[in-house]
Design a protein around this motif. Structure first.
Motif, PDB file in Angstrom:
ATOM      1  N   ARG A   1     -44.213  -6.664  23.087  1.00 44.06           N
ATOM      2  CA  ARG A   1     -44.358  -5.321  22.506  1.00 44.06           C
ATOM      3  C   ARG A   1     -43.320  -4.360  23.066  1.00 44.06           C
ATOM      4  O   ARG A   1     -42.915  -3.420  22.423  1.00 44.06           O
ATOM      5  N   ARG A   2     -42.915  -4.638  24.322  1.00 42.43           N
ATOM      6  CA  ARG A   2     -41.896  -3.755  24.899  1.00 42.43           C
ATOM      7  C   ARG A   2     -40.508  -4.051  24.347  1.00 42.43           C
ATOM      8  O   ARG A   2     -39.654  -3.200  24.305  1.00 42.43           O
ATOM      9  N   ARG A   3     -40.297  -5.314  23.905  1.00 45.99           N
ATOM     10  CA  ARG A   3     -38.928  -5.726  23.593  1.00 45.99           C
ATOM     11  C   ARG A   3     -38.586  -5.676  22.116  1.00 45.99           C
ATOM     12  O   ARG A   3     -37.418  -5.670  21.768  1.00 45.99           O
TER      13      ARG A   3
ATOM     14  N   ASN B   1     -23.288  -8.821  27.626  1.00 46.87           N
ATOM     15  CA  ASN B   1     -23.748  -8.950  29.007  1.00 46.87           C
ATOM     16  C   ASN B   1     -24.885  -7.986  29.315  1.00 46.87           C
ATOM     17  O   ASN B   1     -25.833  -8.328  30.040  1.00 46.87           O
ATOM     18  N   ASN B   2     -24.799  -6.771  28.783  1.00 40.86           N
ATOM     19  CA  ASN B   2     -25.875  -5.796  29.009  1.00 40.86           C
ATOM     20  C   ASN B   2     -27.183  -6.257  28.383  1.00 40.86           C
ATOM     21  O   ASN B   2     -28.259  -6.105  28.966  1.00 40.86           O
ATOM     22  N   VAL B   3     -27.097  -6.828  27.181  1.00 39.53           N
ATOM     23  CA  VAL B   3     -28.311  -7.303  26.510  1.00 39.53           C
ATOM     24  C   VAL B   3     -28.926  -8.457  27.282  1.00 39.53           C
ATOM     25  O   VAL B   3     -30.143  -8.542  27.464  1.00 39.53           O
ATOM     26  N   ILE B   4     -28.079  -9.355  27.755  1.00 37.99           N
ATOM     27  CA  ILE B   4     -28.592 -10.496  28.517  1.00 37.99           C
ATOM     28  C   ILE B   4     -29.215 -10.029  29.827  1.00 37.99           C
ATOM     29  O   ILE B   4     -30.276 -10.516  30.245  1.00 37.99           O
ATOM     30  N   ALA B   5     -28.559  -9.078  30.486  1.00 34.74           N
ATOM     31  CA  ALA B   5     -29.009  -8.656  31.811  1.00 34.74           C
ATOM     32  C   ALA B   5     -30.315  -7.879  31.758  1.00 34.74           C
ATOM     33  O   ALA B   5     -31.205  -8.094  32.589  1.00 34.74           O
ATOM     34  N   ASP B   6     -30.456  -6.980  30.785  1.00 34.11           N
ATOM     35  CA  ASP B   6     -31.646  -6.112  30.807  1.00 34.11           C
ATOM     36  C   ASP B   6     -31.928  -5.610  29.399  1.00 34.11           C
ATOM     37  O   ASP B   6     -31.725  -4.436  29.079  1.00 34.11           O
TER      38      ASP B   6
ATOM     39  N   SER C   1     -34.824  -2.715  28.949  1.00 30.31           N
ATOM     40  CA  SER C   1     -34.575  -1.292  29.206  1.00 30.31           C
ATOM     41  C   SER C   1     -33.870  -0.596  28.043  1.00 30.31           C
ATOM     42  O   SER C   1     -33.710   0.630  28.068  1.00 30.31           O
ATOM     43  N   ILE C   2     -33.412  -1.323  27.046  1.00 29.85           N
ATOM     44  CA  ILE C   2     -32.739  -0.693  25.897  1.00 29.85           C
ATOM     45  C   ILE C   2     -33.801  -0.049  25.017  1.00 29.85           C
ATOM     46  O   ILE C   2     -34.729  -0.721  24.556  1.00 29.85           O
TER      47      ILE C   2
ATOM     48  N   SER D   1     -34.849   2.821  19.695  1.00 30.13           N
ATOM     49  CA  SER D   1     -33.907   3.461  18.775  1.00 30.13           C
ATOM     50  C   SER D   1     -32.501   2.893  18.948  1.00 30.13           C
ATOM     51  O   SER D   1     -31.772   2.678  17.980  1.00 30.13           O
ATOM     52  N   SER D   2     -32.123   2.609  20.209  1.00 32.90           N
ATOM     53  CA  SER D   2     -30.817   2.023  20.465  1.00 32.90           C
ATOM     54  C   SER D   2     -30.768   0.582  19.946  1.00 32.90           C
ATOM     55  O   SER D   2     -29.746   0.143  19.407  1.00 32.90           O
ATOM     56  N   GLN D   3     -31.861  -0.145  20.102  1.00 33.64           N
ATOM     57  CA  GLN D   3     -31.923  -1.498  19.552  1.00 33.64           C
ATOM     58  C   GLN D   3     -31.677  -1.483  18.044  1.00 33.64           C
ATOM     59  O   GLN D   3     -30.901  -2.281  17.512  1.00 33.64           O
ATOM     60  N   GLN D   4     -32.339  -0.582  17.382  1.00 28.38           N
ATOM     61  CA  GLN D   4     -32.198  -0.512  15.926  1.00 28.38           C
ATOM     62  C   GLN D   4     -30.779  -0.128  15.530  1.00 28.38           C
ATOM     63  O   GLN D   4     -30.224  -0.657  14.562  1.00 28.38           O
TER      64      GLN D   4
END
Length: 616
Positions: free
Chosen positions: A35-37, A122-127, A130-131, A134-137
């Motif tokens: 649910r968080r991701r 790399n940012n997506v793999i690492a964490d 925390s994104i 809205s940024s994911q979309q």
């Protein structure tokens, strides 16, 4: 999921695989981490419009964008502060800026845009947690239009980021991705088709099982939509599409079965067409696909092995060395799967092809090394290396049969070898599998080649000498009729040949025969020692038997004497007992005569009395 778990999962019945995936997705979707991701509803009719408004509302600030561009330019340019350049990227909404540069940075150089894509991945793999949603979309909405970007490097970077995001969301959490891939695959735009297949290729590298799950809003699994189109690309006029589609399917079948989405026969028919492809890269991938099929789905492929073997036999004669090398790896995989006997009928065509492929090329490292080492005397380590230069067996590796599955990578060094070494390794495996049965096919061509004396044929003669060394360890008994003439007339003169590589190979071949002969002598010596030991044991046993037999004879003789004495004693006792019996017999005879006289007297008296009564 490990590779072995994936393979067990793929071998399960289709219904069991689908039930497992549904349960897995259901459990994961209900977890707090999920649910968080991920964003919630998937089908188009249920997707919220608020996320789209948030995505379109975000706009980059020009100053921040210039600063990030400067940092990325410093990173891609060689400079002593390159390692510290990433530390300057402390901006809010950094991932939004990165995807903006990747997708819309037309004013930036391709290196900067690629660096932005790499940093975003790399940012997506690492964490990824925390994104913000809205940024994911926003990231997802910006990536999808770039699947068909005109620049191949940008398409590749976009595909890499999409494949990483797909591992988080799958099609269930990113339904727009499925729609975009389907639209690009079935379009007529080459860039879009290449971009879509590139994304699918990277997904198949990481999570191919996610293509074979039920997705809400789809009547069938995604692979059932993509696979027919990729098979159609086998007949595309564009070599890039043929190569990408074949590579994508090759990645998929490493852990997932083709059926029921496409029949094995249909896939093999496509391979038989592509093996004649004008592109060497496509032909090479056909051979790689054949290796994967026989290693991963051996049981499924057994009914089709003859057709595959015919196909690879033609590829082994390919004019491109890399294609022929991939074909040689197929023979190693074939034998390592325990199917060596199936190659017996192909030996008359396969063995000459292998010997032909063992001919060194002008840029072969063996030729270069022989010429460079010619002015210098051999060192001990050089001699040791030469003795193992063509077939590098590891006799101490007794782990299990799994070493056979990796023979083409470990035992023969195929990954670092060329066509010449790989062909020698295949010939070695065949000699171990068939023994002297390969000689009727091998020796006539070798004798014909070694009969030539012209300088133009020295490479072919060197390959023939190398072949003799490769089979020396197993076929020594069958080679004895040829050895005297070949050693005296061919091999010994080659030691002084003007071509360095031919001299080196001849020395190596002679060392193989010397080693084999020494082993034979050691075996004979061991047998003689064993025979002497058996003789000593036999003599000792004979002596023991003689002693036992003498003891037995003495014992029997003593028993005979004892028995004779016992019988004599019993004879005396019998005589002593017989004497009173005889005396009693005489007495009884006297009494018997008296009884008979009385009886006669009585009979006479009775007769006289009867006579008187008649007279009266």
């Amino acid at each position: 999921m490990s590779l072995e778990e994936r393979r067990r999962f793929c071998r399960a019945p289709p219904e069991q695989r689908r039930r497992f995936c549904r349960e897995l997705l259901a459990g994961w979707a209900s977890s707090p981490e999920r649910r968080r991701r991920v964003l919630v509803p998937l089908p188009p009719q249920l997707r919220p419009r608020r996320s789209s408004r948030l995505a379109s509302a975000w706009q980059p600030q020009e100053g921040v964008l210039r600063g990030i561009c400067a940092v990325l330019e410093a990173h891609v340019s060689p400079n002593p502060d390159q390692a510290r350049s990433w530390q300057q990227l402390h901006y809010p909404d950094l991932n939004n800026y990165l995807v903006f540069l990747l997708a819309r940075g037309q004013g930036c150089c391709f290196e900067v845009r690629q660096a932005a894509g790499l940093l975003l991945k790399n940012n997506v793999i690492a964490d990824s947690v925390s994104i913000p949603p809205s940024s994911q979309q926003y990231i997802k909405s910006e990536l999808l239009p770039c699947i068909g970007a005109t620049d191949r490097a940008i398409r590749s970077a976009v595909g890499t980021v999409i494949s990483v995001l797909f591992q988080i969301f799958q099609f269930a959490g990113w339904f727009e991705l499925f729609q975009a891939l389907e639209q690009c695959l079935y379009s007529d735009n080459l860039d879009q088709m290449e971009g879509a297949i590139d994304v699918l290729y990277k997904i198949c590298e990481d999570v191919p099982e996610q293509l074979d799950v039920d997705v809400p809003g789809l009547p069938k699994p995604p692979i059932d939509v993509f696979m027919p189109r990729m098979l159609q690309f086998f007949q595309s006029p564009h070599a890039s599409l043929r190569k990408l589609s074949l590579g994508c399917i090759n990645q998929y079948i490493l852990v997932m079965p083709l059926e029921p989405y496409v029949s094995i026969g249909q896939y093999l028919q496509g391979l038989s067409v592509l093996v004649k492809d004008p592109s060497a890269n496509v032909r090479k991938m056909v051979c790689s696909a054949s290796v994967q099929l026989i290693e991963t789905w051996r049981d499924v492929m057994e009914p089709h092995l003859k057709n595959i073997t015919e196909m690879i036999l033609k590829a082994s004669k390919d004019s491109d060395d890399e294609v022929a090398l991939e074909a040689c790896k197929f023979w190693l995989a074939y034998c390592n799967c325990g199917l060596t006997e199936g190659l017996r009928e192909f030996l008359p065509r396969l063995i000459p092809t292998l010997v032909s492929n063992m001919v060194c090329t002008d840029d072969d490292e063996s030729l270069t090394d022989a010429e460079e080492d010619e002015p210098f005397p051999d060192r001990d380590q050089d001699i040791d290396d030469d003795n193992e230069s063509f077939t590098d067996h590891d006799d101490d590796d007794d782990d299990d049969d799994e070493s056979l599955a990796d023979a083409e990578d470990d035992d023969y060094g195929v990954n670092a070898a060329n066509l010449r070494r790989c062909s020698a390794a295949v010939l070695d495996v065949l000699s171990n599998g068939f023994g002297e049965d390969i000689l009727p096919t091998l020796m006539p061509s070798i004798q014909e080649t070694l009969g030539r004396t012209d300088d133009e044929s020295w490479k072919e003669r060197e390959a023939a000498v190398l072949s003799l060394g490769v089979v020396a360890g197993v076929c020594l008994d069958g080679l004895y009729p040829y050895l005297q003439k070949m050693f005296a007339d061919v091999l010994f003169p080659y030691l002084d040949d003007k071509f360095p590589l031919l001299r080196d190979t001849t020395r190596w071949t002679l060392s193989q025969y010397c080693e084999s002969m020494v082993e034979e002598v050691d075996k004979l010596r061991a047998e003689l020692i064993k025979a002497d030991k058996l003789k000593e044991e036999a003599v000792a046993e004979l002596d023991r038997v003689k002693v036992e037999r003498k003891f037995l004879c003495d014992w029997l003789w003593s028993q005979v004497h004892s028995l004779k004495a016992s019988l004599a004693k019993r004879d005396d006792e019998a005589v002593a007992l017989k004497r009173p019996l005889e005396e009693r017999t005489d007495e009884s005879e006297g009494w018997k005569s008296r009884f008979e006289a009385v009886k006669r007297a009585c009979d006479e008296v009775a007769a006289e009395a009867a006579k008187r009564r008649r007279l009266d």
